[in-house]
Design an enzyme around this catalytic site. Structure first.
Site, PDB file in Angstrom:
ATOM      1  N   ILE A  18     -88.248-116.936 -33.264  1.00 35.84           N
ATOM      2  CA  ILE A  18     -88.574-117.494 -31.948  1.00 35.84           C
ATOM      3  C   ILE A  18     -90.091-117.617 -31.785  1.00 35.84           C
ATOM      4  O   ILE A  18     -90.593-118.607 -31.259  1.00 35.84           O
ATOM      5  CB  ILE A  18     -87.977-116.591 -30.836  1.00 35.84           C
ATOM      6  CG1 ILE A  18     -86.436-116.625 -30.902  1.00 35.84           C
ATOM      7  CG2 ILE A  18     -88.452-117.030 -29.464  1.00 35.84           C
ATOM      8  CD1 ILE A  18     -85.740-115.608 -29.995  1.00 35.84           C
ATOM      9  N   ARG A  38     -96.979-108.562 -38.413  1.00 37.25           N
ATOM     10  CA  ARG A  38     -97.364-107.538 -39.380  1.00 37.25           C
ATOM     11  C   ARG A  38     -97.550-108.060 -40.797  1.00 37.25           C
ATOM     12  O   ARG A  38     -98.063-107.366 -41.650  1.00 37.25           O
ATOM     13  CB  ARG A  38     -96.337-106.409 -39.362  1.00 37.25           C
ATOM     14  CG  ARG A  38     -96.360-105.628 -38.057  1.00 37.25           C
ATOM     15  CD  ARG A  38     -95.071-104.936 -37.836  1.00 37.25           C
ATOM     16  NE  ARG A  38     -93.961-105.858 -38.046  1.00 37.25           N
ATOM     17  CZ  ARG A  38     -92.711-105.498 -38.264  1.00 37.25           C
ATOM     18  NH1 ARG A  38     -92.400-104.237 -38.314  1.00 37.25           N
ATOM     19  NH2 ARG A  38     -91.768-106.412 -38.437  1.00 37.25           N
ATOM     20  N   ASP A  63    -100.407-104.677 -35.316  1.00 36.65           N
ATOM     21  CA  ASP A  63     -99.208-103.952 -34.913  1.00 36.65           C
ATOM     22  C   ASP A  63     -99.338-103.697 -33.415  1.00 36.65           C
ATOM     23  O   ASP A  63    -100.208-102.926 -32.994  1.00 36.65           O
ATOM     24  CB  ASP A  63     -99.129-102.638 -35.707  1.00 36.65           C
ATOM     25  CG  ASP A  63     -97.905-101.818 -35.336  1.00 36.65           C
ATOM     26  OD1 ASP A  63     -97.310-102.074 -34.270  1.00 36.65           O
ATOM     27  OD2 ASP A  63     -97.562-100.916 -36.111  1.00 36.65           O
ATOM     28  N   VAL A  64     -98.490-104.325 -32.620  1.00 35.27           N
ATOM     29  CA  VAL A  64     -98.661-104.233 -31.165  1.00 35.27           C
ATOM     30  C   VAL A  64     -98.389-102.831 -30.617  1.00 35.27           C
ATOM     31  O   VAL A  64     -98.716-102.542 -29.470  1.00 35.27           O
ATOM     32  CB  VAL A  64     -97.783-105.266 -30.404  1.00 35.27           C
ATOM     33  CG1 VAL A  64     -98.253-106.681 -30.669  1.00 35.27           C
ATOM     34  CG2 VAL A  64     -96.306-105.091 -30.704  1.00 35.27           C
ATOM     35  N   ASN A  90     -93.628-111.605 -27.640  1.00 38.15           N
ATOM     36  CA  ASN A  90     -92.373-111.951 -28.323  1.00 38.15           C
ATOM     37  C   ASN A  90     -91.982-110.927 -29.388  1.00 38.15           C
ATOM     38  O   ASN A  90     -90.800-110.801 -29.720  1.00 38.15           O
ATOM     39  CB  ASN A  90     -92.537-113.341 -28.952  1.00 38.15           C
ATOM     40  CG  ASN A  90     -91.475-113.630 -29.978  1.00 38.15           C
ATOM     41  OD1 ASN A  90     -90.345-113.979 -29.662  1.00 38.15           O
ATOM     42  ND2 ASN A  90     -91.822-113.476 -31.269  1.00 38.15           N
ATOM     43  N   TYR A 155     -82.201-100.894 -27.639  1.00 36.88           N
ATOM     44  CA  TYR A 155     -82.597-102.287 -27.394  1.00 36.88           C
ATOM     45  C   TYR A 155     -82.384-102.632 -25.920  1.00 36.88           C
ATOM     46  O   TYR A 155     -83.253-103.218 -25.275  1.00 36.88           O
ATOM     47  CB  TYR A 155     -81.766-103.200 -28.300  1.00 36.88           C
ATOM     48  CG  TYR A 155     -82.188-104.657 -28.289  1.00 36.88           C
ATOM     49  CD1 TYR A 155     -83.468-105.037 -28.705  1.00 36.88           C
ATOM     50  CD2 TYR A 155     -81.313-105.654 -27.875  1.00 36.88           C
ATOM     51  CE1 TYR A 155     -83.851-106.370 -28.702  1.00 36.88           C
ATOM     52  CE2 TYR A 155     -81.686-106.996 -27.881  1.00 36.88           C
ATOM     53  CZ  TYR A 155     -82.948-107.343 -28.289  1.00 36.88           C
ATOM     54  OH  TYR A 155     -83.325-108.655 -28.295  1.00 36.88           O
ATOM     55  N   LYS A 159     -85.305-103.654 -23.243  1.00 35.76           N
ATOM     56  CA  LYS A 159     -85.379-104.978 -22.606  1.00 35.76           C
ATOM     57  C   LYS A 159     -85.213-104.876 -21.093  1.00 35.76           C
ATOM     58  O   LYS A 159     -85.813-105.646 -20.352  1.00 35.76           O
ATOM     59  CB  LYS A 159     -84.330-105.922 -23.221  1.00 35.76           C
ATOM     60  CG  LYS A 159     -84.599-106.256 -24.700  1.00 35.76           C
ATOM     61  CD  LYS A 159     -85.900-107.032 -24.920  1.00 35.76           C
ATOM     62  CE  LYS A 159     -86.073-107.472 -26.370  1.00 35.76           C
ATOM     63  NZ  LYS A 159     -87.288-108.272 -26.586  1.00 35.76           N
ATOM     64  N   VAL A 188     -79.788-116.116 -30.710  1.00 34.67           N
ATOM     65  CA  VAL A 188     -80.614-117.217 -31.209  1.00 34.67           C
ATOM     66  C   VAL A 188     -80.525-117.235 -32.728  1.00 34.67           C
ATOM     67  O   VAL A 188     -80.469-116.177 -33.376  1.00 34.67           O
ATOM     68  CB  VAL A 188     -82.092-117.036 -30.767  1.00 34.67           C
ATOM     69  CG1 VAL A 188     -82.946-118.207 -31.231  1.00 34.67           C
ATOM     70  CG2 VAL A 188     -82.179-116.879 -29.255  1.00 34.67           C
ATOM     71  N   THR A 190     -81.901-116.906 -35.700  1.00 33.49           N
ATOM     72  CA  THR A 190     -83.112-116.453 -36.402  1.00 33.49           C
ATOM     73  C   THR A 190     -82.705-115.414 -37.446  1.00 33.49           C
ATOM     74  O   THR A 190     -81.558-114.968 -37.481  1.00 33.49           O
ATOM     75  CB  THR A 190     -84.104-115.766 -35.432  1.00 33.49           C
ATOM     76  OG1 THR A 190     -83.516-114.548 -34.957  1.00 33.49           O
ATOM     77  CG2 THR A 190     -84.476-116.636 -34.258  1.00 33.49           C
TER      78      THR A 190
HETATM   79  P1  NAD Z   1     -87.493-111.824 -35.752  1.00 31.08           P
HETATM   80  O1  NAD Z   1     -87.109-110.504 -36.318  1.00 31.08           O
HETATM   81  O2  NAD Z   1     -87.170-113.046 -36.521  1.00 31.08           O
HETATM   82  O3  NAD Z   1     -89.026-111.821 -35.397  1.00 31.08           O
HETATM   83  C1  NAD Z   1     -89.634-110.724 -34.755  1.00 31.08           C
HETATM   84  C2  NAD Z   1     -91.108-110.793 -35.003  1.00 31.08           C
HETATM   85  O4  NAD Z   1     -91.719-109.667 -34.374  1.00 31.08           O
HETATM   86  C3  NAD Z   1     -91.452-110.721 -36.492  1.00 31.08           C
HETATM   87  O5  NAD Z   1     -92.409-111.700 -36.776  1.00 31.08           O
HETATM   88  C4  NAD Z   1     -92.052-109.320 -36.650  1.00 31.08           C
HETATM   89  O6  NAD Z   1     -93.038-109.235 -37.628  1.00 31.08           O
HETATM   90  C5  NAD Z   1     -92.664-109.116 -35.263  1.00 31.08           C
HETATM   91  N1  NAD Z   1     -92.884-107.698 -34.995  1.00 31.08           N
HETATM   92  C6  NAD Z   1     -91.975-106.696 -35.036  1.00 31.08           C
HETATM   93  N2  NAD Z   1     -92.576-105.518 -34.788  1.00 31.08           N
HETATM   94  C7  NAD Z   1     -93.882-105.795 -34.576  1.00 31.08           C
HETATM   95  C8  NAD Z   1     -95.022-105.008 -34.265  1.00 31.08           C
HETATM   96  N3  NAD Z   1     -94.938-103.684 -34.150  1.00 31.08           N
HETATM   97  N4  NAD Z   1     -96.210-105.624 -34.106  1.00 31.08           N
HETATM   98  C9  NAD Z   1     -96.311-106.962 -34.238  1.00 31.08           C
HETATM   99  N5  NAD Z   1     -95.278-107.764 -34.529  1.00 31.08           N
HETATM  100  C10 NAD Z   1     -94.079-107.184 -34.696  1.00 31.08           C
HETATM  101  O7  NAD Z   1     -86.837-111.878 -34.291  1.00 31.08           O
HETATM  102  P2  NAD Z   1     -86.516-113.111 -33.318  1.00 31.08           P
HETATM  103  O8  NAD Z   1     -85.071-113.333 -33.357  1.00 31.08           O
HETATM  104  O9  NAD Z   1     -87.450-114.229 -33.555  1.00 31.08           O
HETATM  105  O10 NAD Z   1     -86.846-112.386 -31.930  1.00 31.08           O
HETATM  106  C11 NAD Z   1     -88.074-112.531 -31.259  1.00 31.08           C
HETATM  107  C12 NAD Z   1     -87.952-111.879 -29.889  1.00 31.08           C
HETATM  108  O11 NAD Z   1     -86.851-112.453 -29.188  1.00 31.08           O
HETATM  109  C13 NAD Z   1     -87.683-110.378 -29.941  1.00 31.08           C
HETATM  110  O12 NAD Z   1     -88.384-109.743 -28.904  1.00 31.08           O
HETATM  111  C14 NAD Z   1     -86.192-110.284 -29.706  1.00 31.08           C
HETATM  112  O13 NAD Z   1     -85.808-109.066 -29.123  1.00 31.08           O
HETATM  113  C15 NAD Z   1     -85.993-111.443 -28.731  1.00 31.08           C
HETATM  114  N6  NAD Z   1     -84.613-111.939 -28.706  1.00 31.08           N
HETATM  115  C16 NAD Z   1     -84.015-112.404 -29.852  1.00 31.08           C
HETATM  116  C17 NAD Z   1     -82.705-112.844 -29.786  1.00 31.08           C
HETATM  117  C18 NAD Z   1     -81.981-113.354 -31.008  1.00 31.08           C
HETATM  118  O14 NAD Z   1     -80.763-113.571 -30.919  1.00 31.08           O
HETATM  119  N7  NAD Z   1     -82.634-113.584 -32.124  1.00 31.08           N
HETATM  120  C19 NAD Z   1     -82.018-112.804 -28.582  1.00 31.08           C
HETATM  121  C20 NAD Z   1     -82.658-112.322 -27.442  1.00 31.08           C
HETATM  122  C21 NAD Z   1     -83.963-111.898 -27.524  1.00 31.08           C
END
Ligand code: NAD
Length: 259
Positions: A18, A38, A63-64, A90, A155, A159, A188, A190
């Protein structure tokens, strides 16, 4: 949305999924885009895609969960772009575990990344937005910020917390020109979702395709959401014309959750 041209954006977790889609959507609007995560290699790959759109990219590892790293990120972005006006929190993780089997380490890490990470970024990047009398904070939450499902207590709590932070900050910032909103996606398409489907398949003896079918059937539209659908809403919430929208949590979930 010509008003977004030349605005500076930071997308955390911008190296894939995302976050990548959001970074590219802002690049298409003519914004300068800083992305953090990261893994430098995946950030560099997304930066290349941003530049291919003719936009400026700044891929920086951070690293956030580490406040010192977020402070350093702020300094680096200020040096290159002169600060940001739009922050997209995100970065996140979504591991599953039965509550009693969940290790304390997992609970702490999920809260640290999904909630404290966003807190650190708000704390560090907000003062410049207030000083400029304009800013946009967009938190990528989840439908799980509003409802609950089993085996994802950490989780869900993180959230729900992120939504609480969104609302509290929106009210506190209401007269500063800074809006704070959340986007609540359902499933989503991903790597995070595909990884969770693979793990669930392994645990239950089902095929991955079967698990994905279950994910899809959890929504009235019977499909997964594309990352670009979340990204388009983020761009909308950042635009000049949506300045009256603050403290909101908008679902992008094919009609699964209606609160
Ligand atoms: P993803 O795992 O593909 O990407 C997550 C990203 O966050 C990665 O690039 C990772 O490196 C980064 N990350 C993780 N820990 C980190 C840290 N400590 N410091 C910096 N970066 C860090 O996940 P996604 O599916 O793209 O999800 C992105 C966001 O959307 C997340 O917050 C997730 O909870 C939320 N979300 C995802 C979905 C889904 O179905 N995929 C649904 C609802 C919400």
């Amino acid at each position: 949305m010509a008003t977004l041209r030349e605005k500076n954006v930071l997308v955390t977790g911008g190296g894939r999924g995302i976050g990548r889609a959001i970074a590219l959507a802002f690049a298409s609007e003519g914004c300068r885009v800083a992305i953090t995560g990261r893994t430098q290699a995946s950030l560099d790959a997304v930066a290349k895609e941003i530049r291919a759109k003719g936009a400026k990219a700044l891929p920086l590892c951070c690293d956030v969960t580490r406040k010192d790293e977020v402070d350093a990120l702020n300094r680096e972005i200020a040096g290159e772009f002169g600060g940001i006006q739009i922050l997209v929190n995100n970065a996140g993780m979504a591991p599953a575990a039965a509550f009693l089997e969940m290790e304390d380490r997992l609970w702490n890490q999920v809260l640290k990344v999904n909630l404290t990470g966003a807190y650190h970024c708000c704390k560090v990047f907000l003062p410049a937005m207030i000083a400029a009398k304009w800013g946009r904070i967009i938190n990528i939450a989840s439908t799980v910020a509003k409802v609950a499902y089993p085996y994802i207590a950490a989780y869900t709590a993180s959230k729900h917390g992120l939504l609480g932070l969104t609302r509290a900050l929106a009210i506190e910032m209401a007269r500063t020109g800074v809006t704070v909103n959340a986007i609540c996606p359902g499933y989503v398409e991903t790597e995070l979702t595909l990884g969770n489907a693979a793990r669930m398949a392994e645990k239950t003896g089902k095929e991955v395709e079967e698990v994905l079918k279950l994910f899809k059937s959890a929504t009235p539209q019977n499909r997964l959401i594309a990352p670009e659908e979340v990204a388009d809403l983020a761009v909308m919430l950042a635009s000049e014309s949506t300045g009256g929208i603050t403290g909101q949590a908008i679902n992008v979930d094919g009609g699964a959750v209606m609160v």
